[in-house]
Scaffold this motif. Structure first.
Motif, PDB file in Angstrom:
ATOM      1  N   LEU A 247      39.596  24.119  40.563  1.00 45.39           N
ATOM      2  CA  LEU A 247      39.165  25.487  40.824  1.00 45.39           C
ATOM      3  C   LEU A 247      39.779  26.042  42.100  1.00 45.39           C
ATOM      4  O   LEU A 247      39.786  25.376  43.147  1.00 45.39           O
ATOM      5  N   HIS A 248      40.306  27.257  41.987  1.00 40.93           N
ATOM      6  CA  HIS A 248      40.704  28.050  43.152  1.00 40.93           C
ATOM      7  C   HIS A 248      39.981  29.396  43.082  1.00 40.93           C
ATOM      8  O   HIS A 248      39.848  29.975  42.000  1.00 40.93           O
ATOM      9  N   GLY A 249      39.568  29.879  44.235  1.00 42.25           N
ATOM     10  CA  GLY A 249      39.080  31.245  44.315  1.00 42.25           C
ATOM     11  C   GLY A 249      40.212  32.150  44.784  1.00 42.25           C
ATOM     12  O   GLY A 249      40.916  31.821  45.747  1.00 42.25           O
ATOM     13  N   PHE A 250      40.405  33.251  44.081  1.00 46.45           N
ATOM     14  CA  PHE A 250      41.417  34.242  44.470  1.00 46.45           C
ATOM     15  C   PHE A 250      40.655  35.416  45.069  1.00 46.45           C
ATOM     16  O   PHE A 250      40.326  36.383  44.384  1.00 46.45           O
ATOM     17  N   ALA A 251      40.314  35.276  46.366  1.00 44.97           N
ATOM     18  CA  ALA A 251      39.452  36.254  47.049  1.00 44.97           C
ATOM     19  C   ALA A 251      40.295  37.423  47.545  1.00 44.97           C
ATOM     20  O   ALA A 251      40.455  37.649  48.752  1.00 44.97           O
ATOM     21  N   VAL A 252      40.829  38.164  46.583  1.00 45.63           N
ATOM     22  CA  VAL A 252      41.837  39.186  46.864  1.00 45.63           C
ATOM     23  C   VAL A 252      41.555  40.421  46.013  1.00 45.63           C
ATOM     24  O   VAL A 252      41.280  40.302  44.815  1.00 45.63           O
ATOM     25  N   ASP A 253      41.633  41.583  46.625  1.00 45.57           N
ATOM     26  CA  ASP A 253      41.645  42.814  45.818  1.00 45.57           C
ATOM     27  C   ASP A 253      42.614  43.837  46.399  1.00 45.57           C
ATOM     28  O   ASP A 253      42.460  45.039  46.225  1.00 45.57           O
ATOM     29  N   GLU A 254      43.660  43.324  47.062  1.00 44.46           N
ATOM     30  CA  GLU A 254      44.727  44.195  47.544  1.00 44.46           C
ATOM     31  C   GLU A 254      45.387  44.915  46.371  1.00 44.46           C
ATOM     32  O   GLU A 254      45.752  46.098  46.482  1.00 44.46           O
ATOM     33  N   GLY A 255      45.514  44.232  45.239  1.00 46.22           N
ATOM     34  CA  GLY A 255      46.098  44.866  44.058  1.00 46.22           C
ATOM     35  C   GLY A 255      45.221  45.959  43.495  1.00 46.22           C
ATOM     36  O   GLY A 255      45.715  46.955  42.949  1.00 46.22           O
ATOM     37  N   VAL A 256      43.912  45.795  43.604  1.00 40.80           N
ATOM     38  CA  VAL A 256      42.971  46.836  43.173  1.00 40.80           C
ATOM     39  C   VAL A 256      43.122  48.065  44.067  1.00 40.80           C
ATOM     40  O   VAL A 256      43.139  49.206  43.604  1.00 40.80           O
ATOM     41  N   ARG A 257      43.236  47.811  45.374  1.00 39.44           N
ATOM     42  CA  ARG A 257      43.434  48.924  46.313  1.00 39.44           C
ATOM     43  C   ARG A 257      44.708  49.687  45.970  1.00 39.44           C
ATOM     44  O   ARG A 257      44.702  50.926  45.915  1.00 39.44           O
ATOM     45  N   ARG A 258      45.787  48.951  45.722  1.00 43.86           N
ATOM     46  CA  ARG A 258      47.059  49.598  45.389  1.00 43.86           C
ATOM     47  C   ARG A 258      46.971  50.365  44.072  1.00 43.86           C
ATOM     48  O   ARG A 258      47.689  51.354  43.875  1.00 43.86           O
ATOM     49  N   ASN A 259      46.094  49.905  43.184  1.00 35.80           N
ATOM     50  CA  ASN A 259      45.948  50.524  41.863  1.00 35.80           C
ATOM     51  C   ASN A 259      44.883  51.618  41.865  1.00 35.80           C
ATOM     52  O   ASN A 259      44.479  52.098  40.816  1.00 35.80           O
ATOM     53  N   LYS A 260      44.399  51.960  43.064  1.00 40.57           N
ATOM     54  CA  LYS A 260      43.435  53.053  43.248  1.00 40.57           C
ATOM     55  C   LYS A 260      42.088  52.767  42.566  1.00 40.57           C
ATOM     56  O   LYS A 260      41.418  53.673  42.081  1.00 40.57           O
ATOM     57  N   GLY A 261      41.722  51.474  42.528  1.00 38.68           N
ATOM     58  CA  GLY A 261      40.439  51.092  41.937  1.00 38.68           C
ATOM     59  C   GLY A 261      39.357  50.926  42.989  1.00 38.68           C
ATOM     60  O   GLY A 261      39.580  51.102  44.189  1.00 38.68           O
ATOM     61  N   ARG A 262      38.161  50.579  42.532  1.00 39.88           N
ATOM     62  CA  ARG A 262      37.035  50.352  43.438  1.00 39.88           C
ATOM     63  C   ARG A 262      37.156  48.951  44.044  1.00 39.88           C
ATOM     64  O   ARG A 262      37.115  47.953  43.327  1.00 39.88           O
ATOM     65  N   GLN A 263      37.291  48.890  45.343  1.00 40.95           N
ATOM     66  CA  GLN A 263      37.491  47.604  46.006  1.00 40.95           C
ATOM     67  C   GLN A 263      36.180  46.825  46.136  1.00 40.95           C
ATOM     68  O   GLN A 263      35.097  47.402  46.118  1.00 40.95           O
ATOM     69  N   GLY A 264      36.317  45.516  46.282  1.00 42.03           N
ATOM     70  CA  GLY A 264      35.158  44.642  46.437  1.00 42.03           C
ATOM     71  C   GLY A 264      35.281  43.342  45.667  1.00 42.03           C
ATOM     72  O   GLY A 264      34.498  42.422  45.862  1.00 42.03           O
ATOM     73  N   ALA A 265      36.300  43.255  44.798  1.00 42.74           N
ATOM     74  CA  ALA A 265      36.464  42.057  43.968  1.00 42.74           C
ATOM     75  C   ALA A 265      36.797  40.818  44.798  1.00 42.74           C
ATOM     76  O   ALA A 265      36.573  39.695  44.337  1.00 42.74           O
ATOM     77  N   LYS A 266      37.286  41.002  46.010  1.00 42.98           N
ATOM     78  CA  LYS A 266      37.610  39.846  46.856  1.00 42.98           C
ATOM     79  C   LYS A 266      36.376  39.017  47.199  1.00 42.98           C
ATOM     80  O   LYS A 266      36.488  37.851  47.568  1.00 42.98           O
ATOM     81  N   ASP A 267      35.212  39.621  47.066  1.00 39.32           N
ATOM     82  CA  ASP A 267      33.967  38.904  47.386  1.00 39.32           C
ATOM     83  C   ASP A 267      33.395  38.139  46.198  1.00 39.32           C
ATOM     84  O   ASP A 267      32.355  37.494  46.323  1.00 39.32           O
ATOM     85  N   ALA A 268      34.068  38.207  45.057  1.00 39.80           N
ATOM     86  CA  ALA A 268      33.502  37.652  43.829  1.00 39.80           C
ATOM     87  C   ALA A 268      33.528  36.133  43.694  1.00 39.80           C
ATOM     88  O   ALA A 268      32.586  35.559  43.147  1.00 39.80           O
ATOM     89  N   PRO A 269      34.586  35.435  44.119  1.00 39.16           N
ATOM     90  CA  PRO A 269      34.651  33.998  43.818  1.00 39.16           C
ATOM     91  C   PRO A 269      33.410  33.212  44.211  1.00 39.16           C
ATOM     92  O   PRO A 269      32.910  32.398  43.420  1.00 39.16           O
ATOM     93  N   ASP A 270      32.893  33.429  45.408  1.00 36.75           N
ATOM     94  CA  ASP A 270      31.719  32.662  45.836  1.00 36.75           C
ATOM     95  C   ASP A 270      30.468  33.054  45.057  1.00 36.75           C
ATOM     96  O   ASP A 270      29.595  32.222  44.802  1.00 36.75           O
ATOM     97  N   VAL A 271      30.375  34.322  44.660  1.00 34.17           N
ATOM     98  CA  VAL A 271      29.222  34.766  43.866  1.00 34.17           C
ATOM     99  C   VAL A 271      29.267  34.131  42.481  1.00 34.17           C
ATOM    100  O   VAL A 271      28.237  33.719  41.937  1.00 34.17           O
ATOM    101  N   ILE A 272      30.455  34.032  41.903  1.00 41.51           N
ATOM    102  CA  ILE A 272      30.588  33.383  40.596  1.00 41.51           C
ATOM    103  C   ILE A 272      30.283  31.889  40.718  1.00 41.51           C
ATOM    104  O   ILE A 272      29.600  31.325  39.858  1.00 41.51           O
ATOM    105  N   ARG A 273      30.771  31.259  41.781  1.00 36.95           N
ATOM    106  CA  ARG A 273      30.438  29.848  42.007  1.00 36.95           C
ATOM    107  C   ARG A 273      28.919  29.650  42.028  1.00 36.95           C
ATOM    108  O   ARG A 273      28.380  28.725  41.407  1.00 36.95           O
ATOM    109  N   LYS A 274      28.243  30.502  42.760  1.00 30.44           N
ATOM    110  CA  LYS A 274      26.780  30.407  42.867  1.00 30.44           C
ATOM    111  C   LYS A 274      26.134  30.475  41.495  1.00 30.44           C
ATOM    112  O   LYS A 274      25.184  29.738  41.197  1.00 30.44           O
ATOM    113  N   ASN A 275      26.646  31.350  40.644  1.00 27.44           N
ATOM    114  CA  ASN A 275      26.063  31.518  39.311  1.00 27.44           C
ATOM    115  C   ASN A 275      26.488  30.426  38.345  1.00 27.44           C
ATOM    116  O   ASN A 275      25.874  30.267  37.286  1.00 27.44           O
ATOM    117  N   MET A 276      27.528  29.670  38.673  1.00 28.22           N
ATOM    118  CA  MET A 276      27.936  28.522  37.864  1.00 28.22           C
ATOM    119  C   MET A 276      27.140  27.267  38.195  1.00 28.22           C
ATOM    120  O   MET A 276      27.004  26.362  37.370  1.00 28.22           O
TER     121      MET A 276
END
Length: 306
Positions: free
Chosen positions: A39-68
């Motif tokens: 398992l690797h966490g890709f705690a990145v949403d620079e691509g979302v920022r560049r794509n004009k999306g809603r940022q915050g996905a960089k915080d997801a890996p640890d939250v998903i781990r918690k739910n796993m």
């Protein structure tokens, strides 16, 4: 990270084990054994920022781990090594993608199964690049569960983003991909045309109903039967906003993780050629009661039980 992998402790005997009891935090790739989930966490949403999306996905890996963490272990020889998170603090997405690719390549060359928790869907190009680095002469099939093709050409001065992954992959040679859950109201005619030009196969969200399962199975098998290795990437915005509200681009008419979905999803997971999987676009900032993160965790857990 140790405080993330926690859950209900029913006992230390194997029959009581939950995932948090079997995860080992690791830094040495030489310790990977054949068929380990890595398992690797890709705690990145620079691509979302560049794509004009809603940022915050960089915080997801640890939250998903918690739910796993609390899922029961089904297979007695289950083993998972967690190599932590890759971040992009300097905005250099390209270097970050290359870092993940190098790590994924090490995993696969050791016989491990690569599991990545995103992060934005810019993880796709990085994950694919890692597989291609490990198996440069082999044919790699990609199944993309997504409302979007993500085959947008990079904008000048902006570069790669969460929406350009499949365009980038297609520039490196023939692409062998099947995109499931594509929405007509989420892709311009240009994106459909790009998909056709590069031979990107797709199944529209409107085609995902129970009576159509034989055709869906056939189209999945047509791809997987012709490749050497398979990679599954899941963009959580393919799902309906009621079950996946925490994404960059919520879909009011997205699909559901219902019986039809689970039938063809498990059909993909059972394929022995599958060596890599990721989930992307979980955005905890917009999630409700961890619905999106929990669904992502459940989808990952399905692979751990096969």
């Amino acid at each position: 990270m140790s405080n993330i992998w926690q859950g209900r402790l029913d006992g230390e005997e194997l029959l009581h084990h939950r995932i948090f009891q079997r995860v080992k935090e690791e830094r040495n790739y030489d310790n990977i054994a054949t068929d380990d989930f890595v398992l690797h966490g890709f705690a990145v949403d620079e691509g979302v920022r560049r794509n004009k999306g809603r940022q915050g996905a960089k915080d997801a890996p640890d939250v998903i781990r918690k739910n796993m963490s609390n899922f029961p272990v089904i297979l007695p020889d289950f083993s998972m090594l967690d190599f932590g998170n890759i971040t992009c603090d300097d905005g250099n997405l390209e270097n970050t993608q290359n870092s993940l690719a190098k790590n994924v390549s090490k995993v696969l060359l050791k016989g491990g199964k690569s599991l990545v928790l995103g992060g934005g869907h810019e993880v796709t190009y990085a994950h694919y690049l890692g597989i291609k680095t490990a198996f440069p002469e082999q044919k790699i099939g990609i199944i993309n569960l997504d409302a979007h093709f993500d085959n947008r050409q990079p904008e000048k001065g902006v570069g790669a983003s969460s929406g350009t992954g499949f365009w980038q992959i297609a520039q490196e040679g023939p692409i062998n991909s099947l995109h499931i859950g594509i929405q007509r109201n989420s892709n311009t005619l240009k994106l459909f045309d790009t998909a056709h030009q590069h031979g990107m196969k797709y199944i529209l969200a409107d085609e995902l109903f129970f009576e159509n399962l034989p055709s869906i199975y056939q189209r999945i098998d047509e791809l997987l039967d012709t490749v050497d290795y398979a990679y599954l990437t899941i963009c959580m915005d393919v799902f309906n906003a009621s079950v996946a509200p925490g994404v960059s681009a919520a879909a009011y008419n997205g699909i559901f993780a219902d019986h039809t979905f689970m039938h063809f999803y498990r059909h993909i997971l059972k394929n022995k050629k599958l060596v890599a999987m990721d989930v992307a676009e979980v955005n905890p900032s917009f999630d409700i009661q961890d619905r999106t993160a929990r669904l992502a965790a459940c989808l990952v857990n399905e692979w751990l039980m096969i």
